[in-house]
Design a protein around this motif. Structure first.
Motif, PDB file in Angstrom:
ATOM      1  N   ALA A   1     127.962  18.060 148.091  1.00 47.28           N
ATOM      2  CA  ALA A   1     128.164  18.460 146.695  1.00 47.28           C
ATOM      3  C   ALA A   1     127.669  19.882 146.460  1.00 47.28           C
ATOM      4  O   ALA A   1     128.288  20.654 145.723  1.00 47.28           O
ATOM      5  CB  ALA A   1     127.445  17.485 145.767  1.00 47.28           C
ATOM      6  N   VAL A   2     126.544  20.242 147.080  1.00 49.87           N
ATOM      7  CA  VAL A   2     126.037  21.618 146.970  1.00 49.87           C
ATOM      8  C   VAL A   2     127.056  22.589 147.564  1.00 49.87           C
ATOM      9  O   VAL A   2     127.370  23.629 146.965  1.00 49.87           O
ATOM     10  CB  VAL A   2     124.681  21.764 147.686  1.00 49.87           C
ATOM     11  CG1 VAL A   2     124.217  23.222 147.644  1.00 49.87           C
ATOM     12  CG2 VAL A   2     123.640  20.861 147.054  1.00 49.87           C
ATOM     13  N   ALA A   3     127.563  22.255 148.759  1.00 50.76           N
ATOM     14  CA  ALA A   3     128.529  23.128 149.420  1.00 50.76           C
ATOM     15  C   ALA A   3     129.812  23.272 148.603  1.00 50.76           C
ATOM     16  O   ALA A   3     130.380  24.364 148.498  1.00 50.76           O
ATOM     17  CB  ALA A   3     128.846  22.587 150.814  1.00 50.76           C
ATOM     18  N   VAL A   4     130.269  22.165 148.006  1.00 54.92           N
ATOM     19  CA  VAL A   4     131.456  22.228 147.140  1.00 54.92           C
ATOM     20  C   VAL A   4     131.191  23.145 145.958  1.00 54.92           C
ATOM     21  O   VAL A   4     132.050  23.943 145.546  1.00 54.92           O
ATOM     22  CB  VAL A   4     131.840  20.810 146.654  1.00 54.92           C
ATOM     23  CG1 VAL A   4     132.883  20.885 145.533  1.00 54.92           C
ATOM     24  CG2 VAL A   4     132.374  19.979 147.814  1.00 54.92           C
ATOM     25  N   GLY A   5     129.971  23.068 145.400  1.00 53.93           N
ATOM     26  CA  GLY A   5     129.612  23.949 144.285  1.00 53.93           C
ATOM     27  C   GLY A   5     129.645  25.412 144.662  1.00 53.93           C
ATOM     28  O   GLY A   5     129.959  26.280 143.823  1.00 53.93           O
ATOM     29  N   GLU A   6     129.349  25.716 145.915  1.00 53.20           N
ATOM     30  CA  GLU A   6     129.401  27.104 146.377  1.00 53.20           C
ATOM     31  C   GLU A   6     130.829  27.532 146.696  1.00 53.20           C
ATOM     32  O   GLU A   6     131.231  28.667 146.432  1.00 53.20           O
ATOM     33  CB  GLU A   6     128.527  27.277 147.625  1.00 53.20           C
ATOM     34  CG  GLU A   6     127.060  26.957 147.421  1.00 53.20           C
ATOM     35  CD  GLU A   6     126.345  27.985 146.545  1.00 53.20           C
ATOM     36  OE1 GLU A   6     126.945  29.022 146.223  1.00 53.20           O
ATOM     37  OE2 GLU A   6     125.175  27.741 146.183  1.00 53.20           O
ATOM     38  N   ALA A   7     131.607  26.617 147.287  1.00 49.97           N
ATOM     39  CA  ALA A   7     132.965  26.966 147.713  1.00 49.97           C
ATOM     40  C   ALA A   7     133.953  26.991 146.555  1.00 49.97           C
ATOM     41  O   ALA A   7     134.807  27.889 146.463  1.00 49.97           O
ATOM     42  CB  ALA A   7     133.445  25.978 148.777  1.00 49.97           C
ATOM     43  N   ASP A   8     133.854  25.999 145.642  1.00 48.76           N
ATOM     44  CA  ASP A   8     134.859  25.826 144.589  1.00 48.76           C
ATOM     45  C   ASP A   8     134.305  26.027 143.180  1.00 48.76           C
ATOM     46  O   ASP A   8     135.023  25.803 142.207  1.00 48.76           O
ATOM     47  CB  ASP A   8     135.479  24.424 144.691  1.00 48.76           C
ATOM     48  CG  ASP A   8     136.148  24.183 146.024  1.00 48.76           C
ATOM     49  OD1 ASP A   8     136.675  25.153 146.603  1.00 48.76           O
ATOM     50  OD2 ASP A   8     136.133  23.035 146.507  1.00 48.76           O
ATOM     51  N   GLY A   9     133.059  26.383 143.073  1.00 52.15           N
ATOM     52  CA  GLY A   9     132.456  26.600 141.761  1.00 52.15           C
ATOM     53  C   GLY A   9     131.530  25.464 141.375  1.00 52.15           C
ATOM     54  O   GLY A   9     131.711  24.315 141.817  1.00 52.15           O
ATOM     55  N   PRO A  10     130.521  25.751 140.538  1.00 50.65           N
ATOM     56  CA  PRO A  10     129.503  24.742 140.193  1.00 50.65           C
ATOM     57  C   PRO A  10     130.056  23.511 139.495  1.00 50.65           C
ATOM     58  O   PRO A  10     129.535  22.413 139.678  1.00 50.65           O
ATOM     59  CB  PRO A  10     128.536  25.515 139.297  1.00 50.65           C
ATOM     60  CG  PRO A  10     129.295  26.708 138.817  1.00 50.65           C
ATOM     61  CD  PRO A  10     130.242  27.053 139.911  1.00 50.65           C
ATOM     62  N   ARG A  11     131.122  23.663 138.703  1.00 51.47           N
ATOM     63  CA  ARG A  11     131.656  22.470 138.026  1.00 51.47           C
ATOM     64  C   ARG A  11     132.274  21.498 139.018  1.00 51.47           C
ATOM     65  O   ARG A  11     132.157  20.275 138.852  1.00 51.47           O
ATOM     66  CB  ARG A  11     132.661  22.881 136.952  1.00 51.47           C
ATOM     67  CG  ARG A  11     131.995  23.656 135.833  1.00 51.47           C
ATOM     68  CD  ARG A  11     132.811  23.778 134.591  1.00 51.47           C
ATOM     69  NE  ARG A  11     132.068  24.512 133.566  1.00 51.47           N
ATOM     70  CZ  ARG A  11     132.501  24.761 132.354  1.00 51.47           C
ATOM     71  NH1 ARG A  11     133.714  24.322 131.985  1.00 51.47           N
ATOM     72  NH2 ARG A  11     131.769  25.440 131.491  1.00 51.47           N
ATOM     73  N   ALA A  12     132.900  22.036 140.063  1.00 53.53           N
ATOM     74  CA  ALA A  12     133.435  21.156 141.113  1.00 53.53           C
ATOM     75  C   ALA A  12     132.285  20.454 141.832  1.00 53.53           C
ATOM     76  O   ALA A  12     132.388  19.270 142.185  1.00 53.53           O
ATOM     77  CB  ALA A  12     134.266  21.970 142.112  1.00 53.53           C
ATOM     78  N   GLY A  13     131.181  21.178 142.020  1.00 49.58           N
ATOM     79  CA  GLY A  13     130.013  20.568 142.639  1.00 49.58           C
ATOM     80  C   GLY A  13     129.437  19.465 141.776  1.00 49.58           C
ATOM     81  O   GLY A  13     129.038  18.408 142.286  1.00 49.58           O
ATOM     82  N   LEU A  14     129.405  19.664 140.459  1.00 51.40           N
ATOM     83  CA  LEU A  14     128.893  18.637 139.545  1.00 51.40           C
ATOM     84  C   LEU A  14     129.789  17.404 139.537  1.00 51.40           C
ATOM     85  O   LEU A  14     129.306  16.270 139.414  1.00 51.40           O
ATOM     86  CB  LEU A  14     128.752  19.216 138.131  1.00 51.40           C
ATOM     87  CG  LEU A  14     127.584  20.195 137.942  1.00 51.40           C
ATOM     88  CD1 LEU A  14     127.714  20.944 136.631  1.00 51.40           C
ATOM     89  CD2 LEU A  14     126.250  19.424 137.992  1.00 51.40           C
ATOM     90  N   VAL A  15     131.088  17.613 139.675  1.00 49.53           N
ATOM     91  CA  VAL A  15     132.010  16.476 139.751  1.00 49.53           C
ATOM     92  C   VAL A  15     131.717  15.659 141.012  1.00 49.53           C
ATOM     93  O   VAL A  15     131.663  14.422 140.981  1.00 49.53           O
ATOM     94  CB  VAL A  15     133.471  16.964 139.752  1.00 49.53           C
ATOM     95  CG1 VAL A  15     134.423  15.804 140.089  1.00 49.53           C
ATOM     96  CG2 VAL A  15     133.831  17.555 138.389  1.00 49.53           C
ATOM     97  N   ALA A  16     131.514  16.349 142.143  1.00 49.82           N
ATOM     98  CA  ALA A  16     131.190  15.654 143.387  1.00 49.82           C
ATOM     99  C   ALA A  16     129.843  14.932 143.271  1.00 49.82           C
ATOM    100  O   ALA A  16     129.673  13.816 143.766  1.00 49.82           O
ATOM    101  CB  ALA A  16     131.158  16.642 144.549  1.00 49.82           C
ATOM    102  N   LEU A  17     128.908  15.560 142.577  1.00 49.07           N
ATOM    103  CA  LEU A  17     127.580  14.969 142.407  1.00 49.07           C
ATOM    104  C   LEU A  17     127.632  13.720 141.522  1.00 49.07           C
ATOM    105  O   LEU A  17     126.904  12.750 141.749  1.00 49.07           O
ATOM    106  CB  LEU A  17     126.637  16.003 141.798  1.00 49.07           C
ATOM    107  CG  LEU A  17     125.161  15.606 141.667  1.00 49.07           C
ATOM    108  CD1 LEU A  17     124.532  15.432 143.043  1.00 49.07           C
ATOM    109  CD2 LEU A  17     124.404  16.658 140.864  1.00 49.07           C
ATOM    110  N   ALA A  18     128.498  13.732 140.528  1.00 47.16           N
ATOM    111  CA  ALA A  18     128.587  12.612 139.578  1.00 47.16           C
ATOM    112  C   ALA A  18     128.996  11.312 140.254  1.00 47.16           C
ATOM    113  O   ALA A  18     128.722  10.224 139.744  1.00 47.16           O
ATOM    114  CB  ALA A  18     129.571  12.966 138.467  1.00 47.16           C
ATOM    115  N   ALA A  19     129.641  11.417 141.413  1.00 47.90           N
ATOM    116  CA  ALA A  19     130.090  10.214 142.123  1.00 47.90           C
ATOM    117  C   ALA A  19     128.973   9.572 142.939  1.00 47.90           C
ATOM    118  O   ALA A  19     129.172   8.501 143.519  1.00 47.90           O
ATOM    119  CB  ALA A  19     131.252  10.575 143.048  1.00 47.90           C
ATOM    120  N   LEU A  20     127.779  10.199 142.964  1.00 44.09           N
ATOM    121  CA  LEU A  20     126.691   9.721 143.810  1.00 44.09           C
ATOM    122  C   LEU A  20     125.612   9.022 142.988  1.00 44.09           C
ATOM    123  O   LEU A  20     125.478   9.255 141.780  1.00 44.09           O
ATOM    124  CB  LEU A  20     126.075  10.891 144.581  1.00 44.09           C
ATOM    125  CG  LEU A  20     127.057  11.701 145.439  1.00 44.09           C
ATOM    126  CD1 LEU A  20     126.335  12.850 146.128  1.00 44.09           C
ATOM    127  CD2 LEU A  20     127.731  10.802 146.473  1.00 44.09           C
TER     128      LEU A  20
END
Length: 389
Positions: free
Chosen positions: A305-324
């Motif tokens: 989720a951290v890596a997604v936030g860096e690659a695709d932006g923090p909101r994408a990272g928060l979306v990935a984090l919300a599933a955990l």
């Protein structure tokens, strides 16, 4: 007195005694006695055959103990003829000892302690200091572990994944007391790699080298943690990075991907970036996808989720984090970081403070508290400025 030489000879000497008929616990005690004798006498002059000297002294100690114990009379009879002193056999029992010390019947903490003692050649006192427990407690742990493996029939191949997991646990303890456990784990993994041709062993060695290369830059002069993005990359050990990447590339070329190789690939992408801004985050996300496939680990998903936030932006990272699961260790800290990246500073400050309260060690707690204080100071300064207008 060459302590490194002594520790490197320990597993082969122990293996020789076990092959001669000594049970593991008695053999290990005898080898420790021989090491103590070497520390006492070798400063006066190194024997011509150090390994043979240790084998002879350890075997005599074992026989002395066996003869003094009536319950071991039959074993004494079998071993009554002491082999003549001479060059030690060239058979390397290191690999067998690795698998024995990491036996599935042992708890992780016992397996780590026994590996450090039997394969690493450390004393009980050194291991106790490294783990910040009383020496008597560590002695009991090692004694129980030795009794357990003494009853193990070694009639089938060991599980390399268990051995690697034990070595990784040793590495993650880092440094404490008078033993550098991270450096010791690297030494033991090098030894394992020399004895066992397996891409995941190479992957773990590469991972350790790549992480260890950043060690000098991880802490500030006041002892505080320095996040990866803020580290002075000029303090990274380029030799260790070059070696680690070379080992990893050779392992990946064998096309038998495992989790340690995937972790090492992520570490290599961080190490290879000239600056934090030039990090290959898209590739890192791809490697995390491989890790998720290999392990299914919730912790891996959190790091992804951290890596997604860096690659695709923090909101994408928060979306990935919300599933955990929000109860995951460091989940709140990751949420704080991503909210800060997204510009939601009040939420980030609150979450940093919450994460600090949940932190498992003092250094992490201090770091997260500072992040919360930094954001709150900025928010208060902005509020004061608006009031003045």
């Amino acid at each position: 007195m060459d302590e490194t030489l002594l520790r490197s000879l320990t597993p082969s000497v122990l293996g020789i005694l076990v092959r001669r008929g000594a049970d593991f616990a008695a053999a290990e005690d005898a080898v420790q006695d021989a090491l103590v004798e070497a520390v006492r006498t070798w400063p006066g002059g190194l024997p011509r055959d150090p390994k043979g000297w240790l084998v002879t002294v350890a075997w005599r100690r074992f026989l002395d103990t066996a003869r003094a114990d009536a319950a071991r009379r039959r074993r004494e009879d079998r071993a009554d003829e002491e082999p003549a002193p001479g060059p030690a056999p060239a058979v390397d029992d290191t690999l067998r000892l690795y698998f024995l010390c990491a036996h599935p019947s042992l708890t992780p903490s016992s397996a780590v302690a026994l590996t450090l003692r039997a394969v690493g050649g450390l004393t009980t006192r050194q291991i106790a200091r490294a783990y910040l427990v009383p020496e008597a407690t560590m002695a009991q742990r090692i004694s129980r572990a030795k009794r357990t493996v003494s009853e193990v029939r070694f009639d089938r191949p060991g599980d390399v994944a268990t051995v690697l997991r034990v070595l990784y646990l040793v590495f993650n303890e880092g440094y404490s007391g008078d033993v550098d456990l991270a450096a010791e784990a690297i030494r033991l993994t090098r030894q394992l790699a020399a004895a066992f041709d397996h891409p995941e062993v190479a992957g773990l060695l590469a991972l350790m080298l790549l992480h260890h290369a950043r060690r000098a830059a991880r802490t500030a002069p006041d002892g505080g943690l320095v996040p990866l993005a803020w580290q002075d990359r000029g303090r990274w050990d380029t030799g260790a990075i070059t070696e680690g990447i070379g080992i990893l590339q050779a392992a990946l070329a064998r096309d038998r991907l495992g989790e340690f190789q995937a972790q090492a690939a992520i570490a290599a992408l961080h190490a290879d970036a000239p600056t934090a801004q030039e990090t290959g985050w898209v590739q890192i996300v791809e490697w995390y996808d491989e890790l998720v496939r290999l392990t299914g680990s919730p912790v891996v998903r959190l790091n992804r989720a951290v890596a997604v936030g860096e690659a695709d932006g923090p909101r994408a990272g928060l979306v990935a984090l919300a599933a955990l699961d929000a109860s995951l260790p460091r989940h709140t800290a990751v949420a704080a970081y991503l909210h800060e990246r997204d510009g939601d500073l009040p939420t980030a400050a609150r979450l940093y403070a919450e994460a600090a309260r949940k932190a498992s060690n003092l250094a992490e707690r201090d770091h997260l508290t500072r992040q919360s204080a930094r954001l709150n100071a900025g928010l208060n300064a902005g509020l004061d400025a608006r009031r003045e207008r």
